[in-house]
Design a protein around this motif. Structure first.
Motif, short mmCIF file in Angstrom:
data_model
loop_
_atom_site.label_atom_id
_atom_site.label_comp_id
_atom_site.label_asym_id
_atom_site.label_seq_id
_atom_site.Cartn_x
_atom_site.Cartn_y
_atom_site.Cartn_z
N PRO A 1 0.79 -1.23 0.00
CA PRO A 1 0.00 0.00 0.00
C PRO A 1 0.83 1.28 0.00
CG PRO A 1 -0.99 -1.59 1.45
CD PRO A 1 0.32 -2.19 1.00
N TYR A 2 1.91 1.30 0.76
CA TYR A 2 2.75 2.49 0.80
C TYR A 2 3.33 2.81 -0.57
CZ TYR A 2 6.68 5.54 1.93
OH TYR A 2 7.56 6.59 1.95
N MET A 3 3.83 1.79 -1.25
CA MET A 3 4.43 2.00 -2.57
C MET A 3 3.38 2.38 -3.61
SD MET A 3 7.58 1.97 -2.36
CE MET A 3 7.74 2.23 -4.09
N VAL A 4 2.20 1.81 -3.50
CA VAL A 4 1.12 2.15 -4.43
C VAL A 4 0.76 3.62 -4.27
CG1 VAL A 4 -1.30 1.74 -4.99
CG2 VAL A 4 0.23 -0.20 -4.57
N ARG A 5 0.67 4.09 -3.04
CA ARG A 5 0.33 5.50 -2.79
C ARG A 5 1.40 6.44 -3.37
NH1 ARG A 5 -3.13 8.38 0.99
NH2 ARG A 5 -2.91 10.52 0.30
N VAL A 6 2.66 6.09 -3.19
CA VAL A 6 3.74 6.91 -3.76
C VAL A 6 3.65 6.90 -5.28
CG1 VAL A 6 6.24 7.16 -3.99
CG2 VAL A 6 5.26 6.54 -1.78
N ARG A 7 3.37 5.75 -5.84
CA ARG A 7 3.22 5.63 -7.30
C ARG A 7 2.09 6.54 -7.79
NH1 ARG A 7 2.87 0.14 -7.67
NH2 ARG A 7 5.11 -0.02 -7.46
N TRP A 8 0.98 6.57 -7.07
CA TRP A 8 -0.12 7.46 -7.45
C TRP A 8 0.33 8.91 -7.44
CZ3 TRP A 8 -4.45 5.25 -3.77
CH2 TRP A 8 -4.85 4.00 -4.23
N GLU A 9 1.12 9.28 -6.45
CA GLU A 9 1.64 10.65 -6.37
C GLU A 9 2.52 10.97 -7.59
OE1 GLU A 9 1.49 12.98 -3.64
OE2 GLU A 9 0.35 11.75 -2.24
N VAL A 10 3.28 9.99 -8.02
CA VAL A 10 4.12 10.16 -9.21
C VAL A 10 3.22 10.37 -10.44
CG1 VAL A 10 5.70 8.96 -10.79
CG2 VAL A 10 6.14 8.96 -8.33
N TYR A 11 2.17 9.57 -10.56
CA TYR A 11 1.23 9.73 -11.67
C TYR A 11 0.68 11.15 -11.69
CZ TYR A 11 0.77 4.55 -11.53
OH TYR A 11 0.98 3.21 -11.50
N GLU A 12 0.29 11.64 -10.50
CA GLU A 12 -0.27 12.99 -10.41
C GLU A 12 0.75 14.05 -10.81
OE1 GLU A 12 -2.94 15.31 -7.22
OE2 GLU A 12 -0.97 14.70 -6.49
N ALA A 13 1.98 13.89 -10.35
CA ALA A 13 3.04 14.86 -10.70
C ALA A 13 3.25 14.90 -12.21
CB ALA A 13 4.34 14.51 -9.98
N LEU A 14 3.25 13.74 -12.84
CA LEU A 14 3.43 13.70 -14.29
C LEU A 14 2.21 14.27 -15.02
CD1 LEU A 14 5.11 10.20 -14.58
CD2 LEU A 14 6.19 12.42 -14.95
N ARG A 15 1.03 14.00 -14.51
CA ARG A 15 -0.20 14.51 -15.14
C ARG A 15 -0.24 16.04 -15.08
NH1 ARG A 15 -3.74 13.03 -19.01
NH2 ARG A 15 -5.81 13.71 -18.51
N LYS A 16 0.25 16.61 -13.98
CA LYS A 16 0.26 18.07 -13.83
C LYS A 16 1.16 18.75 -14.85
CE LYS A 16 -1.08 18.49 -9.02
NZ LYS A 16 -0.67 18.87 -7.66
N THR A 17 2.07 18.00 -15.46
CA THR A 17 2.93 18.58 -16.50
C THR A 17 2.22 18.59 -17.85
OG1 THR A 17 3.99 16.51 -17.15
CG2 THR A 17 5.00 17.74 -15.33
N GLY A 18 1.01 18.02 -17.90
CA GLY A 18 0.26 17.99 -19.15
C GLY A 18 0.42 16.71 -19.94
N MET A 19 1.09 15.72 -19.35
CA MET A 19 1.29 14.45 -20.05
C MET A 19 -0.01 13.66 -20.10
SD MET A 19 4.92 13.06 -18.70
CE MET A 19 6.41 13.99 -18.96
N SER A 20 -0.20 12.93 -21.18
CA SER A 20 -1.37 12.07 -21.32
C SER A 20 -1.17 10.80 -20.49
CB SER A 20 -1.57 11.70 -22.78
OG SER A 20 -0.51 10.88 -23.23
N THR A 21 -2.29 10.11 -20.21
CA THR A 21 -2.18 8.86 -19.44
C THR A 21 -1.41 7.78 -20.21
OG1 THR A 21 -4.41 8.19 -20.08
CG2 THR A 21 -4.16 9.33 -17.97
#
Length: 90
Positions: A42-62
């Motif tokens: 769970p801890y690693m999954v949550r960090v991974r989600w934060e990484v997804y969000e950081a990348l999405r904020k740069t305008g990258m597509s999924t």
């Protein structure tokens, strides 16, 4: 080592990804290898989600985020939605 999908990314995309992701990795003390690893704690999954969000904020597509973190784009969508829901709950 870069895999075939990551080799298709441009240098600009990788530089933008690094710039967005390093603050998250630094805050949690996690290495990049842990993000792309198949770790489901769970801890690693949550960090991974934060990484997804950081990348999405740069305008990258999924799909592009998925190529960077070696996941399917639907996994990225799920992670972004789950993070939003978790924050609303916390």
């Amino acid at each position: 080592m870069m895999d075939r999908q990551q080799a298709l990314l441009s240098g600009c995309e990788l530089a933008r990804a690094r710039k967005a992701v390093w603050p998250v990795l630094d805050a949690y003390g996690i290495a990049w290898g842990n993000i792309v690893a198949p770790d489901k704690r769970p801890y690693m999954v949550r960090v991974r989600w934060e990484v997804y969000e950081a990348l999405r904020k740069t305008g990258m597509s999924t799909p592009l985020i998925g190529r960077i973190v070696r996941r399917d784009h639907t996994t990225i969508l799920h992670g972004l939605r789950a993070l939003e829901a978790r924050r609303a709950y916390d």
